[in-house]
Design a protein around this motif. Structure first.
Motif, PDB file in Angstrom:
ATOM      1  N   UNK A 102       0.816  -1.219   0.000  1.00 51.52           N
ATOM      2  CA  UNK A 102       0.000   0.000   0.000  1.00 51.52           C
ATOM      3  C   UNK A 102       0.851   1.271   0.000  1.00 51.52           C
ATOM      4  N   UNK A 103       0.627   2.117  -0.992  1.00 50.16           N
ATOM      5  CA  UNK A 103       1.252   3.439  -1.051  1.00 50.16           C
ATOM      6  C   UNK A 103       0.165   4.500  -1.019  1.00 50.16           C
ATOM      7  N   UNK A 104       0.572   5.739  -0.821  1.00 51.49           N
ATOM      8  CA  UNK A 104      -0.389   6.839  -0.714  1.00 51.49           C
ATOM      9  C   UNK A 104      -0.206   7.834  -1.855  1.00 51.49           C
ATOM     10  N   UNK A 105      -1.234   8.666  -2.035  1.00 58.45           N
ATOM     11  CA  UNK A 105      -1.208   9.671  -3.094  1.00 58.45           C
ATOM     12  C   UNK A 105       0.012  10.565  -2.940  1.00 58.45           C
ATOM     13  N   UNK A 106       0.635  10.888  -4.064  1.00 57.49           N
ATOM     14  CA  UNK A 106       1.793  11.782  -4.128  1.00 57.49           C
ATOM     15  C   UNK A 106       3.057  11.186  -3.518  1.00 57.49           C
ATOM     16  N   UNK A 107       3.080   9.870  -3.288  1.00 57.18           N
ATOM     17  CA  UNK A 107       4.306   9.221  -2.818  1.00 57.18           C
ATOM     18  C   UNK A 107       5.431   9.467  -3.814  1.00 57.18           C
ATOM     19  N   UNK A 108       6.654   9.572  -3.306  1.00 53.67           N
ATOM     20  CA  UNK A 108       7.794   9.820  -4.185  1.00 53.67           C
ATOM     21  C   UNK A 108       7.951   8.709  -5.216  1.00 53.67           C
ATOM     22  N   UNK A 109       7.539   7.475  -4.853  1.00 52.81           N
ATOM     23  CA  UNK A 109       7.624   6.348  -5.777  1.00 52.81           C
ATOM     24  C   UNK A 109       6.504   5.369  -5.434  1.00 52.81           C
ATOM     25  N   UNK A 110       5.449   5.398  -6.218  1.00 51.30           N
ATOM     26  CA  UNK A 110       4.283   4.551  -5.955  1.00 51.30           C
ATOM     27  C   UNK A 110       4.338   3.233  -6.712  1.00 51.30           C
ATOM     28  N   UNK A 111       5.430   2.970  -7.438  1.00 52.94           N
ATOM     29  CA  UNK A 111       5.523   1.789  -8.291  1.00 52.94           C
ATOM     30  C   UNK A 111       6.646   0.878  -7.820  1.00 52.94           C
ATOM     31  N   UNK A 112       6.334  -0.397  -7.691  1.00 53.35           N
ATOM     32  CA  UNK A 112       7.335  -1.392  -7.311  1.00 53.35           C
ATOM     33  C   UNK A 112       8.358  -1.539  -8.426  1.00 53.35           C
ATOM     34  N   UNK A 113       9.652  -1.490  -8.063  1.00 52.68           N
ATOM     35  CA  UNK A 113      10.721  -1.523  -9.057  1.00 52.68           C
ATOM     36  C   UNK A 113      11.282  -2.930  -9.266  1.00 52.68           C
ATOM     37  N   UNK A 114      11.155  -3.787  -8.259  1.00 57.28           N
ATOM     38  CA  UNK A 114      11.530  -5.184  -8.406  1.00 57.28           C
ATOM     39  C   UNK A 114      13.025  -5.416  -8.521  1.00 57.28           C
ATOM     40  N   UNK A 115      13.378  -6.592  -9.044  1.00 57.91           N
ATOM     41  CA  UNK A 115      14.769  -6.990  -9.174  1.00 57.91           C
ATOM     42  C   UNK A 115      14.897  -8.495  -9.146  1.00 57.91           C
ATOM     43  N   UNK A 116      16.110  -9.016  -8.993  1.00 57.37           N
ATOM     44  CA  UNK A 116      16.293 -10.466  -8.945  1.00 57.37           C
ATOM     45  C   UNK A 116      15.706 -11.061  -7.671  1.00 57.37           C
ATOM     46  N   UNK A 117      15.268 -12.285  -7.756  1.00 55.53           N
ATOM     47  CA  UNK A 117      14.682 -12.959  -6.596  1.00 55.53           C
ATOM     48  C   UNK A 117      15.716 -13.109  -5.484  1.00 55.53           C
ATOM     49  N   UNK A 118      15.242 -12.963  -4.232  1.00 53.62           N
ATOM     50  CA  UNK A 118      16.080 -13.152  -3.047  1.00 53.62           C
ATOM     51  C   UNK A 118      15.367 -14.138  -2.138  1.00 53.62           C
ATOM     52  N   UNK A 119      16.068 -15.201  -1.745  1.00 52.96           N
ATOM     53  CA  UNK A 119      15.473 -16.243  -0.914  1.00 52.96           C
ATOM     54  C   UNK A 119      16.083 -16.182   0.485  1.00 52.96           C
ATOM     55  N   UNK A 120      15.268 -15.779   1.465  1.00 49.34           N
ATOM     56  CA  UNK A 120      15.700 -15.724   2.858  1.00 49.34           C
ATOM     57  C   UNK A 120      14.967 -16.756   3.712  1.00 49.34           C
ATOM     58  N   UNK A 121      14.385 -17.765   3.059  1.00 49.75           N
ATOM     59  CA  UNK A 121      13.564 -18.723   3.807  1.00 49.75           C
ATOM     60  C   UNK A 121      14.402 -19.545   4.784  1.00 49.75           C
ATOM     61  N   UNK A 122      15.664 -19.762   4.479  1.00 49.11           N
ATOM     62  CA  UNK A 122      16.490 -20.608   5.333  1.00 49.11           C
ATOM     63  C   UNK A 122      16.776 -19.956   6.682  1.00 49.11           C
ATOM     64  N   UNK A 123      16.838 -18.609   6.711  1.00 51.37           N
ATOM     65  CA  UNK A 123      17.163 -17.947   7.960  1.00 51.37           C
ATOM     66  C   UNK A 123      16.040 -17.120   8.539  1.00 51.37           C
ATOM     67  N   UNK A 124      15.322 -16.375   7.682  1.00 51.70           N
ATOM     68  CA  UNK A 124      14.322 -15.428   8.160  1.00 51.70           C
ATOM     69  C   UNK A 124      12.900 -15.826   7.786  1.00 51.70           C
ATOM     70  N   UNK A 125      12.747 -16.901   7.025  1.00 50.16           N
ATOM     71  CA  UNK A 125      11.415 -17.373   6.670  1.00 50.16           C
ATOM     72  C   UNK A 125      10.736 -16.583   5.581  1.00 50.16           C
ATOM     73  N   UNK A 126      11.467 -15.653   4.944  1.00 47.07           N
ATOM     74  CA  UNK A 126      10.872 -14.788   3.929  1.00 47.07           C
ATOM     75  C   UNK A 126      11.434 -15.127   2.558  1.00 47.07           C
TER      76      UNK A 126
END
Length: 224
Positions: A102-126
């Motif tokens: 969720x972003x709000x009106x007039x946010x400096x950047x309201x669009x997800x920029x993405x990137x390469x996948x990052x897997x943190x499931x082994x340590x942080x579960x994310x």
């Protein structure tokens, strides 16, 4: 008392000594209060069932909840740092892999920029299958309103410390800080692997330094 798996990351306090915690919650079951901004876990791709940020304000003795809310989109989020202003509004700095955070009106950047996948499931579960952007959000004093929220990032990994030489302890990936000045201007210190991270016209260093990861500093106004 969360019936969903729940990892703590960060905490802060306000001028009256009320306590605030920032954690991840892996599903519906984190204690949410009536009227909270987000009452439903939004989902994700993590080891258990995906992570949303969970934010809670406790009384000064830690014996009951003032308010408690989820904050997240359809993929995984991690909170890194919290700070409270003089109006008891909570500012959150974190990272997300959600294209619909969720972003709000007039946010400096309201669009997800993405990137390469990052897997943190082994340590942080994310799991961050869509890549990672930083996020900054500002919640109202009763936890019912998202007053401001924005992405910060470029086309590569933003906000996660992925440098092997800087990871020595558990959760060293999840560093970074948010601070405020007397006018509620927002300062973020973090890291980025994006060569196209947006910089200001008079930036001290306007180009990516290389080596895989740079430090990055932002100053934003209170409405982000």
């Amino acid at each position: 008392g969360s019936t969903a798996n729940n990892f703590g990351y960060t905490a802060t306090f306000d001028r009256d000594g009320f306590l605030y915690s920032g954690s991840t919650a892996f599903g519906q079951g984190y204690p949410i209060t009536l009227g909270a901004y987000q009452v439903t876990h939004a989902g994700g791709d993590g080891l258990f069932s995906g992570t949303d940020i969970a934010l809670t304000k406790y009384d000064t003795t830690g014996t009951f909840l003032i308010w408690s809310t989820y904050l997240g989109g359809s993929s995984d989020e991690l909170p890194h740092s919290l700070v409270v202003n003089e109006n008891d509004e909570l500012f959150v700095y974190g990272t997300t892999s959600s294209p619909n955070f969720p972003t709000t009106a007039n946010a400096i950047d309201a669009t997800f920029n993405g990137g390469p996948a990052v897997d943190l499931t082994n340590g942080l579960g994310a799991d961050m299958p869509n890549g990672v952007d930083m996020i900054v959000a500002r919640l109202g004093q009763d936890g019912s309103q998202l007053l401001a929220s924005t992405y910060l990032g470029g086309s590569n990994t933003d906000g996660l410390n992925t440098a092997a030489g800087l990871k020595f302890n558990y959760a060293d990936e999840v560093r970074g800080e948010v601070l405020l000045d007397a006018n509620d201007n927002v300062y973020v210190a973090s890291c980025t692997a994006s060569p196209n991270m947006p910089v200001s016209s008079n930036a001290l260093q306007s180009t990516f330094g290389g080596g895989g990861q740079d430090g990055v500093l932002f100053k934003l106004d209170a409405s982000l």
